[in-house]
Design a protein around this motif. Structure first.
Motif, short mmCIF file in Angstrom:
data_model
loop_
_atom_site.label_atom_id
_atom_site.label_comp_id
_atom_site.label_asym_id
_atom_site.label_seq_id
_atom_site.Cartn_x
_atom_site.Cartn_y
_atom_site.Cartn_z
N SER A 177 -10.86 4.31 -4.62
CA SER A 177 -11.21 3.48 -5.77
C SER A 177 -10.63 2.08 -5.59
CB SER A 177 -10.69 4.09 -7.06
OG SER A 177 -11.39 5.27 -7.34
N SER A 178 -9.40 2.07 -5.09
CA SER A 178 -8.76 0.78 -4.87
C SER A 178 -9.52 -0.03 -3.82
CB SER A 178 -7.32 1.02 -4.44
OG SER A 178 -6.83 -0.10 -3.78
N LEU A 179 -9.96 0.69 -2.81
CA LEU A 179 -10.69 0.03 -1.73
C LEU A 179 -12.01 -0.55 -2.27
CD1 LEU A 179 -9.98 -0.17 1.26
CD2 LEU A 179 -11.68 1.59 1.69
N MET A 180 -12.68 0.26 -3.09
CA MET A 180 -13.94 -0.20 -3.67
C MET A 180 -13.70 -1.43 -4.54
SD MET A 180 -16.15 3.13 -4.66
CE MET A 180 -14.96 4.35 -5.13
N TYR A 181 -12.57 -1.39 -5.23
CA TYR A 181 -12.24 -2.54 -6.07
C TYR A 181 -12.04 -3.77 -5.21
CZ TYR A 181 -9.60 -5.74 -8.91
OH TYR A 181 -9.18 -6.87 -9.55
N ARG A 182 -11.30 -3.55 -4.13
CA ARG A 182 -10.93 -4.68 -3.31
C ARG A 182 -12.13 -5.25 -2.58
NH1 ARG A 182 -6.01 -4.37 0.92
NH2 ARG A 182 -6.56 -6.33 1.93
N ALA B 102 1.93 -13.00 -10.26
CA ALA B 102 2.52 -12.12 -9.25
C ALA B 102 2.12 -12.59 -7.86
CB ALA B 102 2.06 -10.69 -9.47
N LYS B 103 0.86 -12.90 -7.71
CA LYS B 103 0.38 -13.38 -6.42
C LYS B 103 1.10 -14.67 -6.05
CE LYS B 103 -3.95 -13.77 -3.94
NZ LYS B 103 -5.40 -13.57 -4.00
N HIS B 104 1.22 -15.50 -7.03
CA HIS B 104 1.91 -16.77 -6.88
C HIS B 104 3.36 -16.57 -6.44
CE1 HIS B 104 2.93 -20.78 -9.01
NE2 HIS B 104 3.37 -20.72 -7.78
N ARG C 152 2.32 -9.06 -2.76
CA ARG C 152 1.06 -8.74 -2.06
C ARG C 152 0.23 -7.88 -3.00
NH1 ARG C 152 3.30 -6.38 3.33
NH2 ARG C 152 1.08 -6.27 3.81
N VAL C 153 -0.53 -8.57 -3.84
CA VAL C 153 -1.17 -7.86 -4.95
C VAL C 153 -2.11 -6.76 -4.48
CG1 VAL C 153 -0.98 -9.66 -6.69
CG2 VAL C 153 -2.87 -9.71 -5.11
N ASN C 154 -2.84 -7.02 -3.43
CA ASN C 154 -3.78 -5.99 -2.97
C ASN C 154 -3.04 -4.75 -2.52
OD1 ASN C 154 -6.19 -7.27 -3.45
ND2 ASN C 154 -5.99 -8.49 -1.58
N ALA C 155 -2.02 -4.98 -1.70
CA ALA C 155 -1.27 -3.84 -1.19
C ALA C 155 -0.57 -3.11 -2.33
CB ALA C 155 -0.25 -4.32 -0.16
N GLY D 131 -1.21 -3.19 -5.60
CA GLY D 131 -2.17 -2.55 -6.51
C GLY D 131 -2.73 -1.28 -5.89
N GLY D 132 -3.08 -1.38 -4.62
CA GLY D 132 -3.60 -0.21 -3.93
C GLY D 132 -2.56 0.89 -3.88
N ALA D 133 -1.32 0.49 -3.60
CA ALA D 133 -0.26 1.49 -3.52
C ALA D 133 -0.05 2.16 -4.87
CB ALA D 133 1.04 0.83 -3.06
N1 LIG Z 1 -5.69 -2.85 -3.78
C1 LIG Z 1 -5.99 -3.14 -5.03
N2 LIG Z 1 -6.63 -2.22 -5.76
C2 LIG Z 1 -6.96 -2.47 -7.01
N3 LIG Z 1 -6.67 -3.65 -7.64
C3 LIG Z 1 -6.04 -4.60 -6.97
C4 LIG Z 1 -5.68 -4.39 -5.65
N4 LIG Z 1 -5.06 -5.47 -5.22
C5 LIG Z 1 -5.06 -6.32 -6.24
N5 LIG Z 1 -5.64 -5.85 -7.29
C6 LIG Z 1 -5.86 -6.56 -8.54
O1 LIG Z 1 -6.57 -7.74 -8.18
C7 LIG Z 1 -6.22 -8.85 -8.96
C8 LIG Z 1 -5.90 -10.03 -8.06
O2 LIG Z 1 -6.33 -9.68 -6.82
P1 LIG Z 1 -7.12 -10.68 -5.93
O3 LIG Z 1 -6.41 -11.97 -5.95
O4 LIG Z 1 -7.35 -10.01 -4.65
O5 LIG Z 1 -8.48 -10.92 -6.69
P2 LIG Z 1 -9.53 -12.00 -6.16
O6 LIG Z 1 -8.85 -13.29 -6.09
O7 LIG Z 1 -10.76 -11.89 -6.99
O8 LIG Z 1 -9.80 -11.44 -4.70
P3 LIG Z 1 -10.93 -11.87 -3.67
O9 LIG Z 1 -10.88 -13.34 -3.63
O10 LIG Z 1 -10.48 -11.20 -2.42
O11 LIG Z 1 -12.20 -11.29 -4.24
C9 LIG Z 1 -5.13 -8.32 -9.81
O12 LIG Z 1 -5.70 -8.06 -11.09
C10 LIG Z 1 -4.66 -7.04 -9.22
O13 LIG Z 1 -4.25 -6.16 -10.23
#
Ligand SMILES: Nc1ncnc2c1ncn2[C@@H]1O[C@H](COP(=O)(O)OP(=O)(O)OP(=O)(O)O)[C@@H](O)[C@H]1O
Ligand SMILES: Nc1ncnc2c1ncn2[C@@H]1O[C@H](COP(=O)(O)OP(=O)(O)OP(=O)(O)O)[C@@H](O)[C@H]1O
Ligand SMILES: [Mg+2]
Ligand SMILES: [Mg+2]
Lengths: 392, 304, 531, 341
Positions: free
Chosen positions: A147-152, A254-256, A260-263, A265-267
């Motif tokens: 699910s996390s991967l699909m989100y990402r 947090a990203k700022h 490592r939000v992706n890692a 969040g995925g974790a």
């Molecule tokens: N692995 C993950 N699985 C699920 N949610 C994630 C994951 N990593 C980050 N997030 C969520 O993503 C949001 C920020 O992530 P990210 O910056 O990657 O979004 P984005 O800028 O739209 O990404 P992209 O530009 O790659 O589409 C946060 O709300 C965070 O909770």
């Protein structure tokens, strides 16, 4: 409006105090909860009376089946263990801002992986149990990780995907227990085989302390409590938990801040899945139970565990008493059904009781908010702990 | 039997399987546009199915049963709305509890009662029913089916053209902003749930007094979740959502009819097909832009 | 306050449109509104001033029914009214242009404009009305455009149109110009003047920019800590006086005045602190920050193209430009929120791997982000937590966070940076904007960065906070930090920077030293004409 | 497992709390636990109001219990994973007999050895897949036999209509349904060797709408005999068959008396019928634990297949077939293997 407790020097001490302090509106919440419980019981009684049952006897049975003696406690705790595991996992993901509602499926996947390891890998001795638990956690973690991967990759809403994946998981397990080459039980003579696996070997079963009919503390419970404490500590005391909270509260900040939000969040999602998977393994390897993989093995533990976390407002420690409560409802409910009250009615009674526990704190918070005529953020934030105290 | 007849049979069956989904989908679509991920759809459908059969049996009129089903859907929508959007209980908690409650209650009530079977009458449209292939499937149906002709455009109009719908969309996208503009966010969400309840109720009631004529335990068998999958599959657009319903309905019809035609398919795969399709749709099409931004998020004034 | 000041209050031009009496509101221990009396008349623009957290927004939210007062009376004309929700306010003819949360991105302009009305939707009529209002007030907009495609200025226009279309007799604008360019602000004030003079409405204007207040308003009220402390005809007061009333002490309106929209009267914008005013990086000293050929393409549009810029240790370089020309993207890039399509960022001579989270921070770059709410702080976390957010490793030992150490650091920083907060455990959400900004600044500077990026650092800050911010930026520079100031305020850049780089359409169109910079030359560069 | 030594037995609170004196607990009388009343506890894995297979079990128990003045505790939809705790809870209610509605609940059997259930009789239906233990009475039947006979009856009806196409509708595609299909098909082919049997799995025994659609599809294909091997959805599907003059068979119970829906063949293999006879022995104090009762088509009254309509020739042939099976004239298992696929 003196919600914040008096100033106490040490932060830890203050936090502790806040946990113990019922809060200024604690008594109201308690009263409202009692009232709601009475209403729920009255409704239930009416329904039970329709069937010719005795409401008093039913309440008695609820109690008797869940808390009256050690046997009852044993079965309550037996339910509490997987509920708590699921709930603790749900806390982790909710903290990170990703709402996982697919625990029911993750429980199934965990049980499936554990069953496969337990039945198909030639591992002997106590190692087997460890490998089973690890496999369950890994598999369910990976399942949630999807699910996390699909989100990402594609921005697929996590709530939606975890929910849909639950239905997929159900069919995966149904498939596995119907395929002899996968996990279906072996045929004895000409007899039909059921959609279920063979029972686990004894080395694949969780141990326990105490023996039925005395109080029996199952190994799963210990696992769950340890998980709850570890996660509670990790969330509130470690840099990892700090980052997790930061991610949940403000992903951009947090990203700022270099998270490592992706890692992360995925974790978080994977951990919540892994804990649900552990719950599946615990259900499977429970010291009391059927010890086979069956399509119905999850028994709604996933959904109920999610409810536990939500009722506990995503706090692992608060989830312990709530999980106990749900365990009480389950074992008491089972017992109630054994007194002749139709089992469906028992489900209704349980649902009404859950509502009775969930609704009052919010009602009180709402009334407070109305009364102080203050509809802005401040009061909302204060309302939360009150709600928690009432449940805990 | 000619191939045309086979197709016609499958179409008929597909339509019958689609109709309950389509009613509920119109409701769920509207609720989701307003920002509620309404899990209690299953409860609405199941409760309505029971209520309609009970009422039909008591009054002897399937139509009254249908009305009763709508009322029960409304009631569940009302309860959900007030718990989730007045008392701010988490909407998933509400949904899960309501589903358990209604499943338990209907299963219990059916054990202590017995009902006569009633079905709404069939209407066949002269001339049109003689169109080859689609004539019979489309124009010989139980009359509530034709309500869809009203409900679908009405739902579309409500969401896309009415002021109420404009406000719903605002509420589903940016509730804080909507609030500042003077829209009563939670009221709109509650109203959306009422609409959803009414239509899901209609769908459930149609299933019971339209299709089957009786009630049995858990007779909706997860249709509520299929509808949610359809809305997701449809990327929060009414047309595509309904297309999803038709797809799922037709797939079921094929699954049920093909064995009779001498073909067999893997059943597990077919059961998961709607969910897999919904997931796939989300993966393949960039549906995230279409999703109501505040879907599933409670609105509390003042919180960002 | 004093009789003297009371005496200055002239007879109002007409009966008050709106009269507030004894309005009070407390949030726990904070008194956000303390027995406020306020009269607003038809035909006047009423300025409302006050430090961050003085209670301006709270007062307006009470007027609009978004917040309920604890006590006091609101009167329309002579009749007390009850404003319990925004709808009631609309019915009373009170309209407000909010800064946040008021337009729905996914809807079109006309849909947004009619949102909150009642009755049937008539798209054609709505578009016509939008066009009509936009023509009447000179606010050009396409009624069918989706709002999320609009620039900040255009959104502001939509807000105004939406508000004006309802024909409010009292119009409230809460810091309407903080995201606008000067030209856009000027346009806005023209509209407001028209609204007041020709249509006899009442306008309440909240702003921190004293120049705007003095130029645009008829009367002015100053709030301090929830109380009305000053009230006057605008013509009878001066910016220094207003500044003094706001802060409660004398303020040197030297460079600080810049951000408030006033150049010092004596003209020549001399660098405030000669120590930092070196014209360019001294030859031989490597630049601390070196941006090379940065290109960022979003949705096929080059938001930044081949941007190169050096900042030497100890100097403040201003990056000046109009909103929407890539400044925010550069800020995002340097916050690690956006990755460049090509180009490099070097810190202290070493290229940074931008795709590694936190790499910029580790390489010694501190940043005050443009939008502190969305990326600078975590509103629901405590002051202490926000202060150590980026250095959480430093306050933890053996895998655990030491609350003691965290609080110690937080207390030290709070004292050092004058952060006013009830306690270190207070959520940042309940701090005033200025204090929130101080939290960010304290956190970034405490890490001992070699480079500090300050993106619109004084947005929404009051004069005292600006004074403090400027001083700290100068101190940082004189301490050897390379400061890149990203700003849309010409005066701010002129007051702080020693060199000014002008950005237009994602390109640096020129770099001038402050000495060479004149309004005309900058204007041409901003317009994309190389000078 | 838990050893039932004396020490633990003494501690088991609910089980020994009654007025039981000494060891008089054996199956000499229905009040096994000697508490002065007879309580039967029934656990069923299915919907006990499905109007069919699962319901028949509790209905039988109910009827018998009422006639004897006994108390009946029935619990339906017991999740297999919860079977054990459900059985224990029943024992705590001091039931005299625990009766499992179907062999799916065999995981409850270990409770029979536990002290809490010490004074309880156990009735367990089995399809020869449950090992005998000392504290239970097994009731075994061979599904092949009844389904084969059902198929035979269907075949005869087909033959009478001069048709060769039969149908079978069931829920999930799992072992018990697929083996039922095989036996049914084999039975039909014993009559009509080239018969075609179409099978539809709706996925859910209770989804009436889908069952009806499956029925409709088969009817459209000209199928004249359909076996709705379903649960809660049986009636809905059968009513549709009735409306189209298609013959139907009952999934387990005797429904020949029913008119709406109307069945043409009653296939009796329902656990209720076996249970009734067990209850009779129980009432007489003759029910023994640790034994197995095998139900034989053509020998015992159940299982059997009964023609509802009035077709003497068909009935004659069917009865002859059943008698042959009873007399071991041929081996149902072998026939199913030969003709079933
Ligand atoms: N692995 C993950 N699985 C699920 N949610 C994630 C994951 N990593 C980050 N997030 C969520 O993503 C949001 C920020 O992530 P990210 O910056 O990657 O979004 P984005 O800028 O739209 O990404 P992209 O530009 O790659 O589409 C946060 O709300 C965070 O909770
Ligand atoms: N919802 C709230 N809960 C608690 N305190 C609040 C809340 N809203 C405002 N406050 C407090 O009330 C005081 C006044 O806030 P307000 O927003 O009115 O200030 P302001 O004058 O608008 O400041 P700024 O110029 O920064 O916008 C501040 O101290 C603020 O922290
Ligand atoms: Mg403000
Ligand atoms: Mg007895």
């Amino acid at each position: 409006m003196t919600a914040s407790s008096p100033a106490v020097p040490s932060g830890t001490g203050r936090r502790l105090l806040r946990h113990l302090n019922p809060g200024p509106y604690g008594w109201q919440t308690t009263a409202a909860t009692v009232l709601a419980l009475l209403v729920a019981l009255a409704l239930s009684s009416a329904l039970i009376a329709i069937t010719g049952g005795s409401p008093a006897a039913s309440v008695q049975a609820l109690f008797q089946g869940s808390m009256a003696d050690w046997t009852a406690w044993t079965s309550t705790l037996l339910y509490m263990a997987p509920l708590l595991l699921v709930a603790v996992g749900a806390c982790v993901s909710a903290r990170s801002g990703l709402f996982n509602i697919g625990q029911e499926g993750q429980v199934l996947i965990g049980a499936l992986a554990a069953a496969w390891v337990g039945l198909r890998l030639a591992i002997t001795g106590p190692v087997l149990l460890v490998v089973m638990l690890a496999a369950a956690a890994l598999a369910a973690g990976a399942w949630a990780g999807l699910s996390s991967l699909m989100y990402r990759l594609r921005g697929v809403n996590v709530v939606v995907s975890t929910m849909l994946m639950t239905f997929v998981a159900q069919q995966v397990v149904a498939y596995a227990v119907n395929m002899p080459w996968l996990l279906q039980e072996s045929r004895v003579g000409n007899a039909p085989v059921s959609p279920q696996s063979n029972p686990l070997p004894p080395s694949g079963l969780l141990g326990s302390f105490g023996e039925y009919p005395d109080l029996q503390i199952n190994g799963g419970l210990i696992l769950a409590v340890v998980a709850a404490v570890l996660v509670a500590v990790a969330i509130t005391r470690t840099p990892w938990g700090f980052r997790l909270t930061m991610l949940g509260r403000n992903p951009l900040a947090a990203k700022h801040a270099g998270v490592r939000v992706n890692a992360l969040g995925g974790a978080a999602l994977a951990i919540s899945g892994a804990l649900a998977g552990l719950a599946g393994a615990v259900l499977l390897a429970s010291p009391v139970g059927v010890n086979r993989l069956q399509p119905g093995i999850a028994m709604n533990i996933g959904w109920d565990g999610l409810l536990v976390a939500l009722v506990a407002r995503n706090r692992p420690l608060a989830a312990m008493p709530v999980a106990l409560l749900f365990g009480v409802l389950r074992s008491g409910g089972g017992f109630l059904a054994a007194t002749g009250v139709p089992s469906f009615l028992v489900d209704v009674v349980k649902a009404l009781l859950v509502l009775a526990f969930v609704a009052p704190p919010v009602v009180v918070a709402l009334v407070r908010r109305r009364r102080s005529s203050d509809r802005t953020a401040g009061s909302r934030r204060e309302a939360t702990p009150v709600a928690e105290e009432a449940i805990a | 039997m000619s191939a045309a007849d086979d197709i016609s049979t499958i179409l008929s069956s597909g339509i019958r399987l689609t109709v309950p989904l389509a009613f509920a989908a119109c409701g769920e679509y509207l609720a989701e546009r307003a920002g509620t991920m309404n899990i209690s759809l299953e409860a609405m459908m199941l409760g309505a199915a029971f209520g309609s059969v009970a009422t039909a049996s008591a009054t002897g009129s399937a139509t009254t049963g249908l009305v009763a089903g709508v009322l029960i859907g409304l009631l569940i929508g009302f309860v959900h709305g007030n718990l989730a959007h007045r008392l701010e209980v988490n909407t998933f908690v509400v949904g899960l509890v309501l589903n358990a409650l209604v499943l338990g209650l209907t299963s219990f009530l059916i054990t202590i009662s017995s009902f006569d079977s009633h079905q709404v009458s069939q209407v066949s449209v002269p001339w049109l029913r003689d169109i080859p292939l689609i004539g019979h499937p489309l124009f010989v149906e139980r009359w509530p089916v034709y309500l869809l002709i009203l409900v679908i455009p009405l739902t579309w109009w409500l969401v896309e053209r009415s002021r109420w719908g404009l406000e719903l969309r605002a509420v589903g996208e940016q509730p804080q902003a909507a609030d500042v503009t003077g829209i009563h966010v939670n009221l709109r969400r509650r109203q959306a749930l009422l609409w959803c309840g009414a239509l899901a109720g209609l769908g459930g009631a149609y299933l019971a007094v339209g299709e089957v004529g009786s009630f049995n335990q858990n007779m909706t068998a997860g249709r509520g979740y299929i509808v949610i999958a359809a809305v997701i599959f449809g990327a929060w657009r009414l047309g595509r959502t309904l297309l999803g319903c038709v797809l799922f309905g037709l797939a079921d019809a094929m699954r049920l009819a093909l064995p009779a035609l001498g073909l067999t398919l893997n059943s597990q795969l077919l059961v998961v097909a709607p969910y897999l399709l919904a997931l796939l749709a989300m993966l393949v099409f960039a549906t995230r832009n279409r999703e109501p931004k505040a879907l599933g998020q409670p609105f509390v004034r003042g919180s960002t | 306050m004093t009789d003297d000041e009371r005496a200055r209050e002239l007879t109002p031009p007409s009966a008050p449109a709106l009269r507030l009496r004894g309005i009070s509101k407390r949030y726990g221990p904070v008194v956000a509104s303390d027995n406020v009396d306020l009269d607003v008349h038809h035909g006047e623009i009423h300025g409302l001033l006050g430090e961050n957290g003085a209670g301006k927004s709270t007062l307006m939210k009470i007027l609009l029914g978004l917040v309920q007062r604890d006590s006091g009376t609101i009167m329309r004309g002579e009749t007390p009214v009850d404003v319990h929700n925004p709808q009631a306010a609309v019915a009373l003819g009170i309209g407000m242009v909010h800064q946040h949360f008021s337009l729905i991105d996914a809807l079109t302009v006309w849909e947004n404009v009619i949102l909150g009305d009642t009755g049937k939707i008539d798209r054609a009529a709505a578009c016509r009305q939008v066009e009509e209002v936009s023509r009447r007030y000179g606010l050009p907009i396409d009624p069918t455009a989706r709002v999320d495609r609009l620039s900040a200025g255009e959104r502001q226009r939509v807000e105004l149109i939406k508000c004006l279309r309802r024909d409010p007799s009292v119009l409230i604008l809460d810091e309407p110009t903080s995201v606008l360019t000067q030209a856009e602000s000027a346009e806005l004030f023209t509209v407001l003047r028209h609204v007041v003079r020709a249509e006899n409405r009442a306008v309440i204007l909240i702003s921190h920019k004293l120049a705007e207040i003095t130029a645009a308003t008829d009367r002015v009220t100053v709030l301090r800590k929830g109380k009305v402390v000053f009230h006057s005809e605008t013509s009878a007061t001066t910016p220094p006086e207003l500044a003094r009333q706001m802060v409660g002490r004398d303020v040197s309106l030297r460079a600080e005045g810049a951000a408030l929209g006033m150049l010092p009267v004596d003209g020549a914008p001399a660098p405030a602190d000669p120590g930092t005013g070196t014209d360019a990086a001294a030859p031989g000293t490597a630049p601390a920050l070196r941006l090379r050929d940065l290109t960022v393409t979003i949705d096929g549009v080059a938001v930044l193209s081949d941007l190169s810029l050096d900042v030497a240790p100890g100097e403040i370089v201003g990056l000046y430009g109009v909103e929407g020309n890539g400044q925010s993207t550069l800020g995002d890039l340097l916050s690690g929120l956006v990755l460049p399509t090509s180009g490099t960022v070097e810190l202290a001579g070493r290229p940074v791997e931008l795709d590694r989270p936190g790499a910029l921070h580790r390489a010694g770059l501190g940043i005050i982000p443009e939008d502190r709410h969305s990326s600078g702080v975590v509103l629901d976390m405590s002051v202490a937590e926000n202060l150590v957010m980026k250095s959480i490793g430093d306050v933890s030992g053996r895998g655990f966070i030491s609350r003691r150490r965290m609080h110690a650091i937080a207390r030290r920083l709070a004292a050092e940076f004058n952060i006013v907060t009830p306690s270190m455990d207070t959520p940042v959400r309940s701090l005033s904007g200025g204090n929130q900004q101080r939290v960010v600044l304290a956190r970034e500077l405490s890490a001992g960065p070699g480079v500090l990026i300050a993106a619109q650092p004084t947005h929404g800050l009051d004069v005292g906070a600006i004074e403090d911010m400027y001083q700290r930026l100068r101190d940082a520079a004189s301490g050897g930090v390379a400061v890149l100031l990203i700003s849309t305020e010409l005066e701010e850049v002129m007051a702080l920077a020693s060199r000014i780089a002008v950005i237009s359409s994602g390109r640096i169109t020129g770099v001038l030293s402050t000495g060479e910079a004149t309004a005309e030359r900058l204007g041409m560069l901003v317009g994309g004409v190389a000078a | 497992g838990c050893a039932s030594n004396d020490a633990t037995a003494a501690k088991a609170p609910a089980a020994t709390a009654g007025s039981t004196s000494g060891g008089g607990t054996q199956a000499g009388q229905p009040d096994v636990n000697g508490d002065g009343k007879v309580v039967i506890g029934v656990l069923s894995p299915g919907d006990i109001n499905d109007g069919g297979y699962y319901q028949s079990f509790v209905d039988t128990a109910e009827k018998y219990a009422t006639s004897q003045g006994w108390t009946l505790i029935k619990r339906g939809s017991v999740n297999t994973s919860e079977a054990l705790s459900a059985a224990r809870a029943l024992c705590q209610q001091k039931v005299d007999m625990v009766a499992l509605g179907a062999s799916e609940l065999r995981d409850a059997i270990p409770a029979s050895e536990e002290p809490v259930c010490a004074n309880t009789a156990w009735y367990v239906p089995s399809a020869d897949n449950i090992p005998q233990t000392p504290k239970i009475m097994l009731s075994v039947d061979d599904a092949n036999q009844s389904l084969l006979a059902a198929g035979y009856a269907a075949g005869l009806l087909l033959q009478e209509r001069g048709d060769t196409k039969a149908g079978f509708i069931t829920g999930p595609e799992v072992d018990f349904t697929t083996s039922a299909v095989r036996a049914y098909r084999a039975g039909i082919r014993l009559v009509i060797p080239d018969a075609k049997v179409v099978t539809t799995f709706t996925g859910d025994l209770n989804d009436s709408a889908k069952a009806k659609e499956a029925m409709q599809a088969q009817i459209s294909q000209g199928v004249k005999v359909v076996y709705p091997y379903l649960g809660g959805a049986t009636n809905a599907a059968t009513e549709l068959a009735n409306a189209n003059d298609v013959y139907t068979l009952t999934p387990g119970t005797d429904q020949c008396a029913s008119t709406k829906p109307k069945f043409d063949v009653s296939v009796l293999f329902s656990p209720g019928d076996y249970f009734a006879s067990a209850l009779e022995s129980f009432a007489a104090g003759k029910l023994q634990m640790g034994v197995k009762k095998v139900w034989q088509l053509g020998v015992d009254p159940y299982p059997t297949v009964k023609l509802c309509g009035d077709k003497p020739e068909v009935k004659e042939k069917l009865d002859a077939f059943i008698a042959d099976v009873g007399a071991n004239k041929f081996d149902p298992a072998a026939e199913v293997k030969r003709l079933g696929s």
